[in-house]
Design a protein around this motif. Structure first.
Motif, PDB file in Angstrom:
ATOM      1  N   PRO A 153      -4.670   5.693  -3.712  1.00 40.19           N
ATOM      2  CA  PRO A 153      -5.260   4.420  -3.257  1.00 40.19           C
ATOM      3  C   PRO A 153      -6.554   4.079  -3.987  1.00 40.19           C
ATOM      4  N   GLU A 154      -7.225   5.089  -4.525  1.00 42.95           N
ATOM      5  CA  GLU A 154      -8.484   4.845  -5.228  1.00 42.95           C
ATOM      6  C   GLU A 154      -8.265   4.154  -6.576  1.00 42.95           C
TER       7      GLU A 154
ATOM      8  N   ARG B 100     -12.563  -1.990  -2.536  1.00 43.02           N
ATOM      9  CA  ARG B 100     -11.969  -1.574  -1.253  1.00 43.02           C
ATOM     10  C   ARG B 100     -12.948  -1.810  -0.113  1.00 43.02           C
TER      11      ARG B 100
ATOM     12  N   TYR C 184     -13.146   3.990 -11.051  1.00 44.91           N
ATOM     13  CA  TYR C 184     -13.252   4.373  -9.646  1.00 44.91           C
ATOM     14  C   TYR C 184     -14.400   3.697  -8.910  1.00 44.91           C
TER      15      TYR C 184
ATOM     16  N   LEU D  36     -13.503  -0.005  -8.245  1.00 37.91           N
ATOM     17  CA  LEU D  36     -12.427  -0.153  -7.261  1.00 37.91           C
ATOM     18  C   LEU D  36     -12.869   0.286  -5.871  1.00 37.91           C
ATOM     19  N   GLN D  37     -13.807   1.230  -5.801  1.00 38.00           N
ATOM     20  CA  GLN D  37     -14.346   1.631  -4.505  1.00 38.00           C
ATOM     21  C   GLN D  37     -15.106   0.473  -3.861  1.00 38.00           C
TER      22      GLN D  37
ATOM     23  N   PRO E 232      -5.364  -4.165  -4.611  1.00 38.53           N
ATOM     24  CA  PRO E 232      -4.384  -4.779  -3.709  1.00 38.53           C
ATOM     25  C   PRO E 232      -4.215  -6.264  -4.018  1.00 38.53           C
TER      26      PRO E 232
ATOM     27  N   PRO F 151       0.809  -1.221   0.000  1.00 37.01           N
ATOM     28  CA  PRO F 151       0.000   0.000   0.000  1.00 37.01           C
ATOM     29  C   PRO F 151       0.841   1.269   0.000  1.00 37.01           C
TER      30      PRO F 151
END
Length: 253
Positions: free
Chosen positions: A209-210, A251, A244, A247-248, A214, A202
């Motif tokens: 990070p957005e 997360r 986005y 990927l949000q 990972p 990270p």
């Protein structure tokens, strides 16, 4: 300088012999930490200023505690005509695609620096070949590692036999920020809404990070299937207009 490459037919075997005289004999850290990336970079030191014989410039350093502004000249060239319309995926090397060590782990990469010879053992993550080939079809793929090019470049030569990586970026392309080599995606020259970074650390994508997918750090588990498991996700992501939102949700899970 002289480089000799030999690829054995045993599964996942990488073998390279390198001769390089650019490193000084005097070291303040181990050769392992200076060659490989910032996976343990929380105690890393800023790179020293290059002398007249040094080829790469050191990574830019943060200014007033904030990330540096994007450069006038971006890290990546213009998009290749075959990659028009594709999203850009930035892929890490160490502990994401391979694991390297001075301990014997079956795979040999001898690295010679000055008069010293170091045996570096490089192990390929399971399913990495299938993963790279498919990713090369779906995306504009870029290798971005915080390791030195003298180690990472020959490994990438043997790892990527299909020309998946349109570009390779090394430590000098990182930003040294609060003890870490950070991969600043704004310096690539691509629209951030179409950029994805796959990395086990990270700290490497702390600025964005957005944009991150990972991945678990990999060392030697030959039953690992994470790269294979990620392919359906990336296939779907390649068809999205904007990364986005997807990927949000990732997360959040």
């Amino acid at each position: 300088q002289r480089r000799m490459f030999k690829l054995f037919s045993l599964p996942a075997l990488l073998s390279v012999s390198l001769s390089n005289s650019s490193l000084k004999k005097k070291r303040t850290r181990s050769i392992f930490s200076s060659l490989f990336c910032c996976l343990r970079s929380y105690d890393a030191e800023p790179p020293t200023a290059p002398n007249n014989n040094s080829s790469p410039l050191p990574p830019p350093v943060e200014e007033n505690g904030a990330p540096p502004k994007p450069p006038e000249k971006y890290l990546l060239p213009e998009v290749n005509i075959n990659d028009y319309g594709k999203k850009c995926v930035v892929i890490d090397l160490d502990e994401t695609l391979v694991h390297s060590s001075f301990k014997v782990i079956h795979k040999l990469l001898p690295v010679e620096t000055s008069s010293d010879l170091f045996q570096v053992y490089v192990l390929k993550r399971p399913h990495v070949d299938e993963f790279l080939q498919k990713m090369g079809e779906l995306f504009e793929c870029v290798l971005f590692t915080a390791s030195l090019a003298k180690y990472a470049d020959p490994v990438a030569d043997l790892l990527d036999q299909w020309g998946v990586f349109r570009a390779r970026l090394f430590r000098e392309s990182c930003v040294f920020h609060r003890g870490n080599y950070v991969k600043d995606l704004s310096r690539l020259g691509r629209e951030l809404r179409n950029v994805i970074i796959l990395d086990n650390s990270p700290a490497s994508y702390i600025f964005h990070p957005e944009n991150a997918v990972p991945v678990q750090s990999w060392f030697d588990d030959m039953n690992d299937t994470e790269l294979l498991d990620l392919l359906p996700f990336f296939e779907g992501l390649s068809k999205e207009e904007d990364v986005y939102g997807v990927l949000q949700n990732l997360r959040g899970r």
